[in-house]
Scaffold this motif. Structure first.
Motif, short mmCIF file in Angstrom:
data_model
loop_
_atom_site.label_atom_id
_atom_site.label_comp_id
_atom_site.label_asym_id
_atom_site.label_seq_id
_atom_site.Cartn_x
_atom_site.Cartn_y
_atom_site.Cartn_z
N ALA A 93 30.06 46.01 24.74
CA ALA A 93 29.86 46.06 26.19
C ALA A 93 31.05 45.41 26.91
CB ALA A 93 28.56 45.35 26.56
N LEU A 94 31.56 44.32 26.33
CA LEU A 94 32.72 43.65 26.90
C LEU A 94 33.94 44.56 26.91
CD1 LEU A 94 34.23 41.07 27.86
CD2 LEU A 94 34.50 40.47 25.44
N LEU A 95 34.20 45.23 25.78
CA LEU A 95 35.34 46.13 25.69
C LEU A 95 35.19 47.33 26.63
CD1 LEU A 95 35.98 46.03 21.85
CD2 LEU A 95 37.47 45.14 23.63
N ALA A 96 33.97 47.83 26.76
CA ALA A 96 33.74 48.95 27.67
C ALA A 96 34.06 48.53 29.11
CB ALA A 96 32.29 49.42 27.56
N LEU A 97 33.64 47.32 29.47
CA LEU A 97 33.90 46.81 30.82
C LEU A 97 35.40 46.61 31.04
CD1 LEU A 97 32.46 45.94 33.40
CD2 LEU A 97 32.31 43.63 32.47
N LEU A 98 36.09 46.07 30.03
CA LEU A 98 37.53 45.88 30.15
C LEU A 98 38.24 47.22 30.32
CD1 LEU A 98 38.16 43.19 27.37
CD2 LEU A 98 38.30 42.85 29.84
N CYS A 99 37.83 48.22 29.55
CA CYS A 99 38.46 49.54 29.64
C CYS A 99 38.15 50.24 30.96
CB CYS A 99 38.03 50.42 28.46
SG CYS A 99 38.73 49.91 26.88
N ARG A 100 37.01 49.91 31.52
CA ARG A 100 36.61 50.54 32.78
C ARG A 100 37.35 49.94 33.97
NH1 ARG A 100 31.51 49.34 32.75
NH2 ARG A 100 30.94 51.17 31.53
N ASN A 101 37.51 48.62 33.95
CA ASN A 101 37.96 47.93 35.17
C ASN A 101 39.29 47.19 35.07
OD1 ASN A 101 35.56 48.70 36.46
ND2 ASN A 101 34.49 46.87 35.72
N TYR A 102 39.77 46.95 33.85
CA TYR A 102 40.93 46.05 33.74
C TYR A 102 42.00 46.61 32.81
CZ TYR A 102 37.32 42.95 35.54
OH TYR A 102 36.30 42.39 36.29
N ILE A 103 42.46 47.82 33.10
CA ILE A 103 43.53 48.39 32.29
C ILE A 103 44.70 48.77 33.19
CG2 ILE A 103 41.93 49.29 30.56
CD1 ILE A 103 42.53 52.10 31.68
N GLU A 140 47.34 49.21 28.42
CA GLU A 140 47.09 47.85 27.98
C GLU A 140 46.15 47.19 28.98
OE1 GLU A 140 50.83 45.87 27.80
OE2 GLU A 140 51.12 45.84 29.96
N PHE A 141 45.61 46.05 28.63
CA PHE A 141 44.70 45.37 29.54
C PHE A 141 45.49 44.57 30.58
CE2 PHE A 141 41.94 45.62 25.66
CZ PHE A 141 41.05 46.53 26.20
N ASP A 142 44.89 44.42 31.74
CA ASP A 142 45.54 43.73 32.84
C ASP A 142 44.50 42.85 33.55
OD1 ASP A 142 47.15 42.85 34.88
OD2 ASP A 142 47.28 44.77 35.92
N LEU A 143 44.43 41.60 33.14
CA LEU A 143 43.46 40.69 33.73
C LEU A 143 43.96 39.26 33.64
CD1 LEU A 143 40.70 40.01 34.95
CD2 LEU A 143 39.74 40.04 32.63
N ASN A 183 40.59 38.54 40.76
CA ASN A 183 39.72 39.70 40.53
C ASN A 183 38.27 39.24 40.44
OD1 ASN A 183 42.35 40.46 39.95
ND2 ASN A 183 41.74 42.05 38.53
N SER A 184 37.36 40.12 40.81
CA SER A 184 35.94 39.85 40.63
C SER A 184 35.58 40.06 39.17
CB SER A 184 35.11 40.77 41.52
OG SER A 184 33.73 40.58 41.26
N THR A 185 35.04 39.03 38.53
CA THR A 185 34.73 39.12 37.09
C THR A 185 33.28 38.75 36.81
OG1 THR A 185 35.55 36.86 36.79
CG2 THR A 185 37.11 38.65 36.37
N ASP A 186 32.41 38.88 37.79
CA ASP A 186 31.02 38.45 37.61
C ASP A 186 30.36 39.15 36.43
OD1 ASP A 186 31.36 36.83 39.77
OD2 ASP A 186 30.27 38.09 41.19
N ASP A 187 30.51 40.48 36.33
CA ASP A 187 29.90 41.22 35.21
C ASP A 187 30.49 40.77 33.88
OD1 ASP A 187 28.44 42.59 37.04
OD2 ASP A 187 29.68 44.39 37.02
N LEU A 188 31.78 40.49 33.89
CA LEU A 188 32.45 40.05 32.67
C LEU A 188 31.93 38.69 32.23
CD1 LEU A 188 34.79 41.29 30.97
CD2 LEU A 188 36.32 39.76 32.20
#
Length: 228
Positions: free
Chosen positions: A91-101, A48-51, A58-63
């Motif tokens: 792109a948003l979902l890819a970033l979430l899956c990469r960094n915030y799961i 699941e997502f964790d943000l 957390n650093s969320t600049d890219d997000l």
């Protein structure tokens, strides 16, 4: 929340928004079947997502770059704009899956059958929470023993049925407090509480202020919105 904060809410998490100040908030809601499709069924089954930047910085600049692009595209309707928005969503979902799961432990993993059942259960409760509902009543509605249903619900929702009912009722009472002139007693009963005392105690415990003081503090600001 402050400017730049991001909170991600997973399915079946009780939540509400309250804002006594004028503000703008971007809200994006992803359909569950879409998330299941783009993650090959792994979302909510294995992770699941964790943000939540309010709780953890957390650093969320890219997000935020992607979110700002989506804001800029919100009222654009050309084919190119729609395609660009769709690309940014992926792109948003890819970033979430990469960094915030967060990987789900085995005992917390969900399958499609469980998700369907849970959706039916919460849908039924949301239709009837203003009525008298008990654990045996809801368990019987879905053909399960009280023991099995209690464990299933608590495991999948991370809270008991009574806690879930209380949150739904508090969210409804909050809305009525701020957007109606009804009496506190009527608000309590119209929100599903069995008595004003039960409503008062639950509200005080949840908001650390009495319903009367809460209404006096925030009702003047009609832009305030609470959404379960």
């Amino acid at each position: 929340m402050h400017s730049g904060d991001v909170i991600l809410v997973n399915p079946n998490e009780i939540h509400s928004t309250q804002s006594p100040d004028h503000n703008h908030i971007l809200v994006i809601q992803f359909p569950m079947d879409f998330l299941q499709k783009v993650t090959s069924g792994k979302y909510y089954e294995l992770f699941e997502f964790d943000l939540n930047t309010v709780k953890s910085r957390n650093s969320t600049d890219d997000l935020l770059v992607i979110l700002n692009r989506l804001v800029a595209l919100a009222n654009q309707y050309t084919i190119i704009d729609n395609l660009t928005a769709t690309a940014n969503i992926y792109a948003l979902l890819a970033l979430l899956c990469r960094n915030y799961i967060s990987q789900l432990p085995i005992e917390k993993r969900h399958n499609n059958a469980d998700l369907t059942l849970l959706g039916n259960i919460t849908g039924y409760i949301q239709l009837h929470f203003r009525e008298r509902l008990t654990l045996p009543m809801v368990a019987a509605q879905f053909g399960y023993s009280v023991s099995y249903f209690s464990k299933f619900f608590a495991k999948r929702m991370n809270l008991t049925l009574s806690e879930y009912l209380q949150q739904l009722r508090l969210n409804t009472a909050n809305e009525l407090l701020l957007h109606s002139d009804d009496t506190l007693t009527n608000i309590a009963y119209n929100s599903g509480f069995s008595s004003y005392r039960n409503f008062y105690n639950a509200f005080l415990e949840n908001y650390q202020v009495s319903p009367t003081k809460y209404r006096q503090q925030y009702q003047h600001d009609k832009i305030l919105h609470v959404e379960p």
